[in-house]
Design a protein around this motif. Structure first.
Motif: not given
Length: 831
Positions: A475-486
């Motif tokens: 979950f925490e990886r996904a939170v970081r990832d969605v902000q970084r990717l976009h």
């Protein structure tokens, strides 16, 4: 060679296009359409989408624009565009320019796409250079979401960057007339990723195509193979082999929950189940989801894991599958292969395969081969791996069809992260207005997160339940990832009101302003916004549990929503849950609480407890200790299933309610039991809050069960009573539009009955299609609430000071969590 053009240039047009327009062959499509009309100009990817210019005669430019709007590439989704008419400059030729790097990032990333027909023909053609190559793709298919590291979508920004293209692949990649023009994952056996087979000691035994054949041989011999696919690992075994499937259940710690089955083609699926035209379309779609389908005949009552082992037998049941695949289940979850690798494996074996998520129960799916070896070596006998890295995991999506329409149950591969509308009243064809960038962190179960900006919201892939350290880390990886990717850092965080959810704790630790959104309001808004409706509307929100604004457990709610105001207009009658969370695992507990509320008894439920257990629970109920009040529809379904002796304890989530649905389907047409829409209780502060009282329904069911009426007819009459109750509330509420949402509406029989009952009375029924009705849609509802400005920065006191629950709001750094929405007349729980 560039074509010479006429000097009579009339128009030059520039278009900035937003949406899912990268990785779908959009630039080559534009190139072909422009050159066919003798237009000059350029097209290039930008961080926000695609920018193009065309210059030529007015007629040619108009024709080009019409084709672009009405007939774009099949996988493209144009969400908006801006147009400029500029002075002609006499440009010559049309070119595809290098991608633009600088600027604000677009929120659009394409999902992974199952193999197209052209690529499948190639991998099964012995004369083709990609014969049996498991990583074949083109601009119309292949991985996207799981390999992209940053925008714009170019090979150098994906995990394919380490594979230098051979001359043949490079020629395809650079040829605008080739379907592999700028296909970023383009590869072949000479230059692309390769397979390897590991044993249980992590030794490479064989590689390339030999590895695939060896993995197939292992499955044929009854072994379990972990297979690395597009979005993560599957655990694969022979679905006909009873011993192999039971061994997989034991190792995976999955006692009875059904396994998904993968087969070669639609003909193989039709041999196992009934398939409608809509179900066939979904199965064969580029998303390639798992679809729940009804078996061709009913299952004998004694089938399943309780049956004795058959000595000397593979344990094959009807339909060519062993009983252990889906014990006592009238449905199967079936899918077609979602990658060239899976197509090759299915074709090599020629029989149905169990293809379940590569994880232990309650953990996220494995995406990295080394992680998979560490976590799955106690389950798998061999590992079929490859060297194309997966940036982010994506489970198989899961759907069913109800009333001819698709219902999403788990949104992941093939669908995520396609955006959803955020502002139903806005103009989606213009530039997004300035809006808060909000991160919705979702609920505790079936979690997905959501990042909202402008007029669009990006809902992540299914992340699962937050019960394990592995799940919370994902979950925490996904939170970081969605902000970084976009490249879109959140400015606010929206979360559930439940103080003990892991996601709530995370939201409060994020260091940003936090808005708390009531669980059932989030469900309601998710359904309304998905249907692009702001209100007014009545939302029927039925699920297992949700933290109410009064500190009690809600779950059978009727909410009126209009703009930024919401009101609880009715609810199911309350009863106590002895043992609290334990009742979610033991329907017998819900049944005892419900029966105690109306002073009734059930022999089936009494038999499910020892004398000592009954004594302890009676004390709990009498004193109200560890027995919270609830309006939960989910627990009501559990209680009825226990009363009918269908299920006293769960082996997996919602098992009792699912089995009650199966029974009701067999008794379809039974007359509804009585149900009463009562006036508010005297203890309610809200004098308008109506109570849907199930007591007459339960008393009728108990009476019929004692008279030995068929369980199927009782279950159907119970469902019909609930549909009649919803209709009664809808009439009283006076809203023409009625949304049906929450986990209980995954029950296709209930949803169909309610939708038909309401529609027959002239109501407009709103249901989910792109998001699940379960908690997978909560994060989207949370950001909709925040985007609508439904937050009041005020601290809420518990209206029942004697309640044992924890305070509704907790402070962090002196700042209270905001309660979302202006709620009218909050109800007070009974004393």
């Amino acid at each position: 060679m560039r074509r010479e053009r006429s000097s009579s240039v009339a128009v030059r047009l520039r278009l900035a296009i937003r949406g899912a327009v990268q990785g779908v062959g959009f630039r080559p499509f534009v190139f072909r359409q422009a050159t066919a009309r003798d237009l000059a100009g350029f097209v290039r990817n930008t961080p926000r989408g695609v920018l193009l210019e065309v210059e030529g005669t007015a007629e040619a430019v108009a024709s080009f624009r019409e084709t672009l709007t009405k007939d774009p590439p099949p996988r493209a989704r144009i969400q908006g565009s801006e147009m400029w008419v500029l002075a002609p400059r006499g440009a010559q030729g049309f070119v595809i320019e290098a991608s633009e790097e600088a600027g604000e990032r677009s929120p659009f990333v394409l999902p992974d796409i199952a193999p197209c027909a052209d690529c499948l023909r190639e991998i099964f053609d012995p004369e083709n250079r990609r014969h049996r190559y498991p990583f074949t793709n083109c601009t119309n298919c292949g991985p996207r979401f799981t390999i992209i590291e940053e925008l714009p979508y170019d090979r150098a920004k994906t995990t394919m960057r380490k594979f230098a293209m051979c001359p043949a692949c490079r020629a395809e990649y650079e040829n605008p007339s080739d379907r592999r023009f700028h296909a970023q994952p383009n590869a072949c056996p000479a230059c692309g990723p390769q397979l390897a087979l590991w044993d249980r000691k992590k030794r490479v035994t064989v590689a390339r195509d030999v590895a695939l054949r060896a993995a197939a041989a292992a499955v044929r011999e009854g072994r379990i193979v972990a297979v690395k696919g597009v979005g993560g690992f599957h655990l694969v075994c022979d679905a006909r082999n009873d011993e192999a499937v039971r061994r997989l259940r034991k190792r995976k710690r999955r006692e009875e929950k059904p396994f998904a089955v993968m087969v070669t083609d639609l003909a193989a699926i039709r041999a196992l189940v009934e398939v409608s035209a809509e179900e066939a379309r979904l199965l064969a779609s580029p998303e390639a989801p798992i679809v729940l389908l009804r078996r061709k005949s009913s299952i004998p009552k004694d089938q399943g894991l309780a049956t004795e082992e058959r000595s000397g037998s593979a344990g094959h049941g009807a339909w060519g599958l062993c009983d252990a695949v889906a014990p006592r289940n009238p449905r199967l979850g079936l899918m077609l292969p979602s990658s060239p690798l899976h197509h090759l494996l299915c074709r090599e074996l020629g029989f149905p395969l169990v293809a379940t998520s590569g994880n232990l129960s309650d953990e996220p799916i494995c995406a990295d081969e080394h992680e998979a070896f560490d976590r799955l070596r106690g389950i798998a006998d061999a590992f079929l791996v490859h060297n194309r890295s997966i940036v982010r995991h994506a489970d198989d999506s899961l759907l069913r069809v109800v009333e001819g329409r698709e219902m999403m149950l788990r949104r992941a591969r093939g669908y995520a992260p396609m955006p959803l509308p955020l502002n139903p009243g806005g103009d989606r064809l213009s530039s997004p207005p300035p809006a808060p960038i909000v991160l919705g962190v979702g609920a505790h179960l079936k979690n997905a997160i959501c990042l909202a900006r402008g007029t669009e919201a990006i809902v992540s892939q299914h992340l699962g339940d937050m019960d394990t350290p592995e799940s919370r880390a994902a979950f925490e990886r996904a939170v970081r990832d969605v902000q970084r990717l976009h490249q879109t850092p959140a400015k606010q965080v929206a979360c559930d009101l439940h103080p003990d959810y892991a996601t709530t704790a995370f939201a409060k630790s994020f260091g940003l302003p936090v808005t708390g959104v009531q669980h059932h309001l989030a469900h309601a808004l998710a359904c309304l916004a998905e249907n692009e409706v702001e209100g007014p509307a009545l939302a029927v929100v039925w699920d297992g549990t949700g933290y109410g604004t009064d500190g009690t457990v809600w779950g059978g709610e009727f909410l009126r929503v209009e703009g930024a105001v919401w009101e609880r207009v009715a609810r199911l009658r309350r009863f106590r849950l002895p043992g609290g969370d334990a009742a979610a695992r033991e329907p017998r507990r819900s049944a005892l609480g419900l029966l105690a509320e109306i002073g009734a008894k059930s022999e089936a439920v009494e038999r499910a407890f020892s004398e000592e257990e009954r004594r302890v629970i009676a004390t709990m109920l009498e004193r109200g200790v560890n027995a919270p009040w609830t309006t939960s529809a989910g627990r009501l379904f559990d209680a009825v299933a226990a009363i009918l002796d269908l299920r006293q304890r769960h082996a997996y989530e919602a098992q009792a309610a699912i089995e009650l649905e199966w029974a009701a389907e067999e008794g379809a047409g039974a007359k509804a039991y009585p149900i009463r829409l009562a006036a508010p209780e005297r203890r309610e502060r809200n004098g308008k809050l109506r109570i849907l009282d199930w007591q007459p329904t339960i008393e009728a069911a108990l009476d019929d069960f004692a008279k030995r009426r068929s369980v199927a007819e009782i279950a159907a009459a119970f469902h019909a009573a609930l549909a009649a109750g919803i209709l009664a509330v809808a009439r009283a509420a006076g809203e023409r539009r009625v949304a049906l949402t929450g986990g209980c509406f995954q029950n296709g029989f209930l949803l169909s009955l309610c939708a038909r009952t309401l529609a027959a009375e002239g109501f407009c029924v709103l249901v989910h299609q792109r998001l699940p009705p379960n908690d997978g849609g909560i994060a989207y509802g949370q950001v909709v609430a925040t985007a609508r400005g439904m937050a009041e920065k005020r601290e809420i006191r518990n209206p029942n000071p004697e309640a044992k629950e924890k305070p509704l709001l907790r402070k962090r750094g002196g700042k209270p969590i905001a309660l979302s929405g202006t709620q009218k007349d909050v109800a007070t729980p009974p004393e």
